[in-house]
Motif scaffolding. Structure first.
Motif, PDB file in Angstrom:
ATOM      1  N   GLN A   1       0.845  -1.192   0.000  1.00  0.00           N
ATOM      2  CA  GLN A   1       0.000   0.000   0.000  1.00  0.00           C
ATOM      3  C   GLN A   1       0.881   1.244   0.000  1.00  0.00           C
ATOM      4  OE1 GLN A   1      -3.128  -0.297   2.784  1.00  0.00           O
ATOM      5  NE2 GLN A   1      -4.001   1.704   2.295  1.00  0.00           N
ATOM      6  N   VAL A   2       0.431   2.273  -0.718  1.00  0.00           N
ATOM      7  CA  VAL A   2       1.208   3.499  -0.860  1.00  0.00           C
ATOM      8  C   VAL A   2       0.457   4.645  -0.185  1.00  0.00           C
ATOM      9  CG1 VAL A   2       2.075   5.181  -2.500  1.00  0.00           C
ATOM     10  CG2 VAL A   2       2.270   2.735  -3.005  1.00  0.00           C
ATOM     11  N   GLN A   3       1.204   5.491   0.491  1.00  0.00           N
ATOM     12  CA  GLN A   3       0.630   6.686   1.119  1.00  0.00           C
ATOM     13  C   GLN A   3       1.418   7.916   0.727  1.00  0.00           C
ATOM     14  OE1 GLN A   3       0.553   5.758   5.395  1.00  0.00           O
ATOM     15  NE2 GLN A   3      -1.673   5.795   5.275  1.00  0.00           N
ATOM     16  N   SER A  25       5.343   6.869   0.758  1.00  0.00           N
ATOM     17  CA  SER A  25       5.866   5.708   1.496  1.00  0.00           C
ATOM     18  C   SER A  25       5.047   4.473   1.152  1.00  0.00           C
ATOM     19  CB  SER A  25       5.814   5.969   3.003  1.00  0.00           C
ATOM     20  OG  SER A  25       4.476   6.138   3.431  1.00  0.00           O
ATOM     21  N   GLY A  26       5.621   3.312   1.474  1.00  0.00           N
ATOM     22  CA  GLY A  26       4.939   2.052   1.203  1.00  0.00           C
ATOM     23  C   GLY A  26       5.722   1.212   0.222  1.00  0.00           C
ATOM     24  N   SER A  27       5.008   0.326  -0.436  1.00  0.00           N
ATOM     25  CA  SER A  27       5.638  -0.621  -1.366  1.00  0.00           C
ATOM     26  C   SER A  27       5.807   0.022  -2.739  1.00  0.00           C
ATOM     27  CB  SER A  27       4.789  -1.888  -1.465  1.00  0.00           C
ATOM     28  OG  SER A  27       4.609  -2.476  -0.199  1.00  0.00           O
ATOM     29  N   GLY A 101       4.091   0.297  -7.849  1.00  0.00           N
ATOM     30  CA  GLY A 101       4.382  -0.364  -6.589  1.00  0.00           C
ATOM     31  C   GLY A 101       4.888  -1.773  -6.794  1.00  0.00           C
ATOM     32  N   SER A 104       3.468  -5.652  -8.192  1.00  0.00           N
ATOM     33  CA  SER A 104       2.814  -5.598  -9.501  1.00  0.00           C
ATOM     34  C   SER A 104       3.584  -4.776 -10.527  1.00  0.00           C
ATOM     35  CB  SER A 104       1.409  -5.016  -9.363  1.00  0.00           C
ATOM     36  OG  SER A 104       1.470  -3.644  -9.021  1.00  0.00           O
ATOM     37  N   TYR A 108       0.042   3.559 -11.111  1.00  0.00           N
ATOM     38  CA  TYR A 108      -1.217   4.138 -10.676  1.00  0.00           C
ATOM     39  C   TYR A 108      -0.978   5.583 -10.272  1.00  0.00           C
ATOM     40  CZ  TYR A 108      -3.279  -0.541 -10.381  1.00  0.00           C
ATOM     41  OH  TYR A 108      -3.752  -1.800 -10.660  1.00  0.00           O
ATOM     42  N   TYR A 110      -1.796   8.416  -7.346  1.00  0.00           N
ATOM     43  CA  TYR A 110      -2.129   8.521  -5.931  1.00  0.00           C
ATOM     44  C   TYR A 110      -2.262   9.982  -5.536  1.00  0.00           C
ATOM     45  CZ  TYR A 110      -0.731   3.614  -5.636  1.00  0.00           C
ATOM     46  OH  TYR A 110      -0.633   2.259  -5.814  1.00  0.00           O
TER      47      TYR A 110
END
Length: 121
Positions: A1-3, A25-27, A101, A104, A108, A110
Motif C-alpha cells: 500500500q502506498v501513502q 511511502s509504502g511498497s 508499486g 505488480s 497508478y 495517488y
C-alpha cells in the motif's frame, strides 16, 4: 500500500512564503511524476506544478516565477516552495504521484489528503 503525506500548509500574509512537503511511502518500485494540485472553494481542482523523475518541471501560468517545485528521489519526497503568496493562492493543496508499486509494478495515480494554505490580504 502506498501513502502520500503532506505537511507545511498554514496561514500567511500576502507577500509571504510557505514550503509544502509530500513524502511517499509504502511498497514503491519507482516514481514517475510527482506534483501539486489545488482546489479553492467552489472551484475545480487545478494543476499547480509537476516534476518528473528526470527533473522536468511544469507550472501553471498563475504561479510561474513565484513557486518552485523540487524533489528528493532518495526520500521519495516532493517540495513546493511558494514565495510572494497572494490571496488568490488560498486553497487546499494536494500532493499527486504517478508511481508503480511492488510486486505488480503497475503504474497508478495517488493523492495525498490535502493541506490548507490560506493567504490573508
Amino acid at each position: 500500500q502506498v501513502q502520500l503525506v503532506e505537511s507545511g500548509g498554514g496561514l500567511v500574509q500576502a507577500g509571504g512564503s510557505l514550503r509544502l512537503s509530500c513524502a511517499a511511502s509504502g511498497s514503491i518500485f519507482s516514481i514517475n511524476r510527482m506534483g501539486w494540485y489545488r482546489q479553492a472553494p467552489g472551484k475545480q481542482r487545478e494543476l499547480v506544478a509537476t516534476i518528473t523523475s528526470g527533473d522536468s518541471t511544469n507550472y501553471a501560468d498563475s504561479v510561474k516565477g513565484r513557486f518552485t517545485i523540487s524533489r528528493d528521489n532518495a526520500k521519495n519526497t516532493v517540495y513546493l516552495q511558494m514565495n510572494n503568496l497572494k490571496p488568490e493562492d488560498t486553497a487546499v493543496y494536494y500532493c499527486n504521484a504517478i508511481l508503480s508499486g511492488t510486486p505488480s509494478r503497475v503504474e497508478y495515480q495517488y493523492w495525498g489528503q490535502g493541506t490548507q494554505v490560506t493567504v490573508s490580504a
